[in-house]
Scaffold this active site. Structure first.
Site, mmCIF file in Angstrom:
data_model
loop_
_atom_site.group_PDB
_atom_site.id
_atom_site.type_symbol
_atom_site.label_atom_id
_atom_site.label_comp_id
_atom_site.label_asym_id
_atom_site.label_seq_id
_atom_site.Cartn_x
_atom_site.Cartn_y
_atom_site.Cartn_z
ATOM 1 C CD GLU A 1 0.843 0.432 2.994
ATOM 2 O OE1 GLU A 1 0.770 1.687 2.921
ATOM 3 O OE2 GLU A 1 1.840 -0.169 3.439
ATOM 4 C CD GLU B 1 7.462 1.848 -1.116
ATOM 5 O OE1 GLU B 1 8.210 1.043 -1.708
ATOM 6 O OE2 GLU B 1 7.733 3.049 -0.991
#
Lengths: 355, 355
Positions: free
Chosen positions: A177, A322
């Protein structure tokens, strides 16, 4: 006791397939025959045996492991809860797509395809190399109003499902994310779902100082009071509408959709774990499909992992997000499979067993 | 206070090169410019920065990482201290060479060359795919007599140095071991070097039950008393002659020889850590070159790591040896370098920094 509020698409609540006890037992038996003292490969043995049961194969695989990043913006960023300005979300999205971000580098190292999904950023037009699949641009500021309508939340779950459906026959999936403000959203969701004080769940995120972290915890506490949450007995659907994030909801949907297709998911740090917590509360049958990759330096992660009874593989003080921690754990999972499938047995090597 | 007994080849005591503060500082500065919150890659950042200083390069590398396994037999095995019969040492040597052992599988996965050195097994003739480089076949039973003469110990250190010299320009080196009985030898060495009770250092090895482990601790305790060791003030050279192992001494020599050539060494579990402890006591200047890969399930490992002030990367309940834990950590080191070298800077990605 959680209340129920089945406002999401019906598939979200469908049971995930059960594991194959037969393949699990066969994998356990194989482990005992390999040329090493039984148990000496520790957690790699349990990993391989667990995957065998999930993948319905005595010889588990972890080669094809696509990485999908879901990005979203957060209205709560207006309350000064992040060390970075909100435009960084979109700038980092471009950085993922052009190959300069940490997860871009890791995807190349691992040979994993990287898909970037704009699940709800403020970007006004489609970006090159990014799949745009969002019901709105950013959530509403949850300190003032509901972050998402039920329809927007349902859209985000479907966005996650669509991303899983696009992945071509993966052995595993990694979700990550990006979203300035999303540790605040994740802490609010976790506090509401677990009935835990925001002060224990709000961390320093991308680098808040202690005063900034205290402010973040106070913003969450006030918002939970405003929405009547905080007792830990509100349905996940209602919590996500009140204080949710689009990328978090999309990951939660993607986790359930993957498990329903019998695809194990390597779970990253705090924010993905909160998405996983929501997924498990909505559909407990997805829990066996989750492989927890690392324990983040973000303080709330420990509580979320405890609630999920999860023991991550790595503990390296990571706090990037991420999907980077999940990517870093992938080689361990691959090597667990390679050892399981590739080592000689005592019989093959003509080696005497224990005295 | 350790006594001194400089009976080893003179090179063993030569200083290792100092780290490059310039490259270390440049690497630190680069980390602060990469597109992530400072510190968010946790231990991977310190790893990359540390390697930059050791390798005298702002851009550290971990691509070429040969694995060298040193094998030896142990006279103490006659005292019933292992769950496996002694002939397993030679059988496993053949298994390494023919590709069926855990470390063989891992070497293939990592693309690392694997060299197997018979540094002192009972094998009577050279084995295919194995470098024979030993002063004698197995150590003497240290419960009754000195395990090694000073000349034999010196030979083993030179064996380690020769193995390092054979490796072609490695970025890092991984050493592993095989030898039935060698957790007993390693526990005896560590107990003597640290002045710690054998009961705290003797573990279950390849799978002793509690009674077997107690017996092992008693055998070591009696042997230390027999040799007048155990107060923690005997020189490493004397300890290694009294209760040492040929593969452990060879690894200790290899660690020093690698550090002297400015090659960082990824340290495996309990036995390699004991070899590292001896190396650091003999030549403290090698300490910065050691990267500790994992915390073993073998109970004595924690004490040895504490003595070395080492914080390993992994904690996965491994207790296999063979260099397997170090091999499993190699992808993390490689990815730390890839991230350091391959990520975009904030300027390159045109991303705004912190508020």
């Amino acid at each position: 006791m959680q209340d129920t509020a089945r406002m999401l698409p019906e598939w979200v609540y469908h049971d995930c397939p059960v594991i194959s006890l037969l393949d699990r037992e066969a994998a356990l038996a194989r482990q005992a025959e390999l040329t090493k003292p039984t148990g000496s490969l520790g957690r790699l043995e349990t990993l391989a045996v667990g995957l065998a049961g999930l993948q319905h194969s005595e010889r588990p695989k972890a080669e094809r492991a696509p990485i999908i990043i879901f990005a979203g913006d957060h209205g709560i960023a207006a309350q000064g809860v992040s060390a970075y300005p909100q435009e960084v979300t979109i700038a980092m999205l471009a950085n993922f797509a052009s190959g300069g971000a940490a997860i871009s580098v890791l995807a190349r190292e691992l040979g994993s395809p990287l898909e970037v999904v704009d699940a709800g950023t403020l970007a006004e037009s489609p970006m090159p190399g990014v799949v745009t699949d969002k019901p709105r641009a950013g959530t509403r500021d949850f300190s003032k109003e509901e972050a998402l309508t039920p329809a927007e939340l349902a859209f985000a779950y479907a966005c996650g499902e669509r991303a899983v459906a696009r992945a071509s026959s993966p052995d595993l999936l990694i979700f990550g994310e990006m979203g300035i403000g999303n540790t605040t959203t994740a802490a609010a969701i976790a506090a509401a779902l677990l009935g835990t004080s925001p002060d224990r769940l709000a961390g320093s995120g991308t680098g808040l100082d202690p005063a900034g972290r205290d402010r973040k915890a106070r913003v969450i506490l006030a918002a939970l009071a405003h929405h009547g949450l905080g007792a830990g007995n509100t349905a996940a659907e209602r919590v996500l509408c009140a204080v949710g994030g689009l990328e978090i909801a999309a990951m939660s949907g993607a986790i359930i959709a993957a498990a329903q297709r019998r695809i194990p998911v390597v779970i990253d740090g705090f924010i993905v774990s909160v998405a996983a917590l929501a997924a498990v509360l909505l559909n407990p049958s997805c829990r066996p499909y989750l492989i927890f990759s690392h324990r983040s330096a973000e303080q709330g992660h420990r509580l979320v992992l405890d609630a999920l009874e999860a023991q991550p593989l790595l503990d390296l003080d990571l706090r990037l997000g991420e999907g980077s921690g999940a990517a870093l754990a992938l080689p361990l999972i691959r090597m667990a499979c390679a050892l399981h499938n590739g080592m000689a047995t005592f019989a093959e090597a003509a080696i005497t067993g224990r005295d």
